[in-house]
Design a protein around this motif. Structure first.
Motif: not given
Length: 519
Positions: A324, A327, A378, A382
């Motif tokens: 995680h 990422r 995330r 993003r």
């Protein structure tokens, strides 16, 4: 038996920090002739502008720091005066001190134009002390900054050697330290102007002269001066290492960090992604040993030309899952300008919180999908910071003030109302919209209302729920609200309120508004 390495402190002096920074910024703005102008940086005073720093051409023209601009322009009328940016210079010096941590574990700002770096036990990684100092000066020169460095067992001696010693002196032997400091001027003791003038009048022009005077004589002369910069004996003990001088690093409690020093400069993005994943795994082990989880991470990339690339991510909840963590930086690594390559990578847990290990239940299978904190991380990575938020309850009974928008990882769980009537609709309008209401009596239940051109017959109504105005926030003539939960003939449910009462003395007839919708 292994021996403890001797203490090694590097002093980095940037004599032309302000002017070098201005020329560097001007070149970045596309002003190619910035270094060809006699520039002085000035500060406004009660007696007119005073010069703080000069460019090399201005120095050749006779301008000096401390001169008034009017006097300097008598020597060179073509001087270009620019207001000094003291705050910007200090921030730049802090960034340079942090950048110097590629050669040592911690650093600190020393005054307005110098930095200290602890390199104890790290010189062998750079082929020795002298080679390391040469590399440091070369790196800063590539960025446009003039740097003089020196290495000594303590901060005072390193400062004296960098400001007044030879090029890149290295003195680590305590026996050789007095011999190296002796020829330096008394100003190298870091005393103030008044003490320096008094030493000159006493004929003590060098540190060696001060060391040769009986200590009792100097102690009587300066017995009333307790400040270190006013007492040469205190400074002398500090440069000789006889007394401890407290140092305050930029990071008093250094955060958990892992790094890679690369043999060859890195240019490929896929390799950088792999290195970041490896660092995330190593950092996860470190966090696990400390029983912590990262909340904010910083990825520092040192380029060959000396510039630093920094990317920061913040997590919604403490985590030490290496997959995680890695990422989160994948999107940030795209479009990085490596130029001649990246030769050092560091991953830092800038903010970490306690996180104990948790055992999954034995009677259930492993959950599929992503947990809420992982999903939030995330989305923030993003979409960008500020575009993902949540609502938290606030201390107000007015519906439009009862919640506010915050970052996903901030705040507490929303308030749950236990009373059946105090149910709030799932959707509130950004602003209550006026409606026309027909009712049997002024204080009775509404019978029909018109909204956006449509007429709605009310089949069911419940209320009122009275909400008084917040007298400590609103004006004295603010009116109370009576809220109704209603349902029309088509089964649609609304939340409306009457603003004011008939004859309350705070305006004309009451107004009606639509505030929300029930599912």
């Amino acid at each position: 038996m292994s021996q403890t390495p001797r203490r090694a402190i590097v002093s980095l002096w940037f004599p032309n920090l302000a002017s070098d920074r201005w020329i560097r910024n001007a070149a970045r703005r596309g002003e190619d002739n910035a270094g060809l102008q006699p520039v002085v940086l000035v500060t406004e005073t009660a007696h007119g502008p005073v010069i703080d720093a000069t460019s090399p051409l201005a120095c050749e023209a006779g301008a000096r720091a401390g001169m008034r601009l009017a006097d300097a322009r008598m020597l060179s009328p073509q001087l270009l005066a620019i207001p000094s940016d003291h705050e910007g210079n200090q921030r730049a010096l802090e960034r340079m001190a942090i950048a110097a941590q590629r050669w040592g574990p911690w650093s600190m700002v020393d005054g307005a134009d110098a930095a200290l770096l602890d390199v104890t036990g790290t010189a062998h990684l750079f082929d020795g002390e002298a080679e390391m100092l040469a590399e440091i000066e070369e790196r800063f020169a590539m960025q446009g900054y003039t740097c003089r460095s020196a290495l000594a067992p303590n901060a005072g001696a390193a400062w004296a050697l960098s400001h007044y010693g030879a090029d890149r002196p290295v003195v680590l032997d305590p026996v050789a330290l007095p011999l190296a400091l002796g020829p330096l001027p008394a100003a190298a003791l870091r005393v103030n102007d008044e003490t320096r003038l008094l030493l000159t009048r006493l004929g003590l022009k060098t540190i060696g002269d001060v060391m040769n005077v009986p200590r009792e004589s100097l102690a009587r002369r300066f017995r009333n001066r307790r400040a270190a910069e006013a007492n040469p004996l205190v400074r002398l003990d500090q440069v000789l290492g006889k007394t401890h001088e407290p140092l305050v690093p930029l990071a008093d409690d250094p955060p958990l960090a892992v790094e890679r020093r690369l043999i060859e400069p890195l240019l490929a993005l896929d390799m950088l992604t792999r290195i970041t994943a490896d660092l995330a795994e190593n950092l996860a082990y470190t966090l696990e040993a400390e029983r912590k989880g990262a909340r904010r991470l910083a990825l520092l990339l040192w380029r060959v030309d000396g510039d630093i690339i920094c990317h920061t991510v913040e997590l919604a909840a403490p985590s030490r899952d290496p997959a995680h963590l890695a990422r989160l930086f994948e999107d940030r690594l795209e479009g990085i300008e490596a130029d001649f390559g990246i030769d050092q990578v560091r991953l830092v847990a800038v903010w970490a919180e306690p996180l104990d290990q948790q055992q999954n239940r034995l009677d259930t299978t492993s959950p599929t999908g992503s947990t809420l904190p992982v999903l939030l991380d995330r989305l923030v990575t993003r979409l960008g910071e500020g575009r993902v938020s949540r609502f938290i309850a606030c201390g107000s009974h007015l519906p439009e003030r009862a919640q506010r928008r915050v970052a996903p990882g901030i705040g507490h769980a929303p308030v749950q109302y236990d009373l059946g009537f105090h149910q709030r609709p799932l959707k509130l309008l950004a602003r209550p919209e006026p409606i026309t209401v027909i009712y049997a009596t002024p204080e009775g239940l509404p019978r029909r209302f018109r909204w956006r051109g449509g007429l709605h017959n009310i089949a069911k109504a419940e209320g009122p729920e009275r909400i008084a105005p917040e007298w400590w926030r609103q004006k004295a003539r603010a009116r109370l609200r009576d809220y109704y939960r209603i349902e029309d003939e088509a089964g649609r449910r609304y939340w409306i309120y009457r603003y004011g009462l008939v004859g309350d003395g705070r305006g004309g007839p009451p107004d009606w508004y639509l505030h929300g919708f029930f599912a």
